[in-house]
Design a protein around this motif. Sequence first.
Motif, mmCIF file in Angstrom:
data_model
loop_
_atom_site.group_PDB
_atom_site.id
_atom_site.type_symbol
_atom_site.label_atom_id
_atom_site.label_comp_id
_atom_site.label_asym_id
_atom_site.label_seq_id
_atom_site.Cartn_x
_atom_site.Cartn_y
_atom_site.Cartn_z
ATOM 1 N N PHE A 1 0.825 -1.201 0.000
ATOM 2 C CA PHE A 1 0.000 0.000 0.000
ATOM 3 C C PHE A 1 0.863 1.256 0.000
ATOM 4 O O PHE A 1 0.631 2.187 -0.771
ATOM 5 C CB PHE A 1 -0.932 -0.032 1.223
ATOM 6 N N ALA B 1 2.520 1.582 -3.390
ATOM 7 C CA ALA B 1 1.576 2.070 -4.401
ATOM 8 C C ALA B 1 1.356 3.568 -4.254
ATOM 9 O O ALA B 1 1.320 4.304 -5.246
ATOM 10 C CB ALA B 1 0.249 1.321 -4.296
ATOM 11 N N GLY B 2 1.232 4.047 -3.017
ATOM 12 C CA GLY B 2 1.066 5.483 -2.791
ATOM 13 C C GLY B 2 2.285 6.271 -3.203
ATOM 14 O O GLY B 2 2.180 7.322 -3.835
ATOM 15 N N TYR C 1 -4.338 2.152 -5.356
ATOM 16 C CA TYR C 1 -4.143 2.804 -4.060
ATOM 17 C C TYR C 1 -5.463 3.126 -3.370
ATOM 18 O O TYR C 1 -5.705 2.741 -2.230
ATOM 19 C CB TYR C 1 -3.314 4.080 -4.239
#
Length: 119
Positions: A17, A20-21, A52
């Motif tokens: 996560f 992805a951000g 995201y």
Amino acid sequence: VPPYGLLEPPRLTVTQFHAAGGSLVTFLLLACFDNLAPRICLWCAFFLYFVYFSQLFCESKAGGHSTVMIPTTLFMLALAQPGSDAIWPIEVLKIYLSMAYCASGFCKLAASAYFRSFW
């Protein structure tokens, strides 16, 4: 919920996560430079948006209605060609954003009249 009803986004671990951000922010920053293929960066940011933001719950401020204009904006900007005479994607984007904000304002006024609660 699959974006546009097409593909189910994957469930990410906390590390994925964050990656992805970070990738989303990186591609958005790289899209600012003409010599680094901004259209490719915008397409990557478009797809990373779904990876995201699909992980966020609607109860959070970032997972609800406040971010729904981001993918369409990225899509329209990715269609625009730098240095081209074809400006239709930018004009469509202006119309899209204007309609969204005008509709929101109209709904606020209509709700105010309906509930008889004026400022």
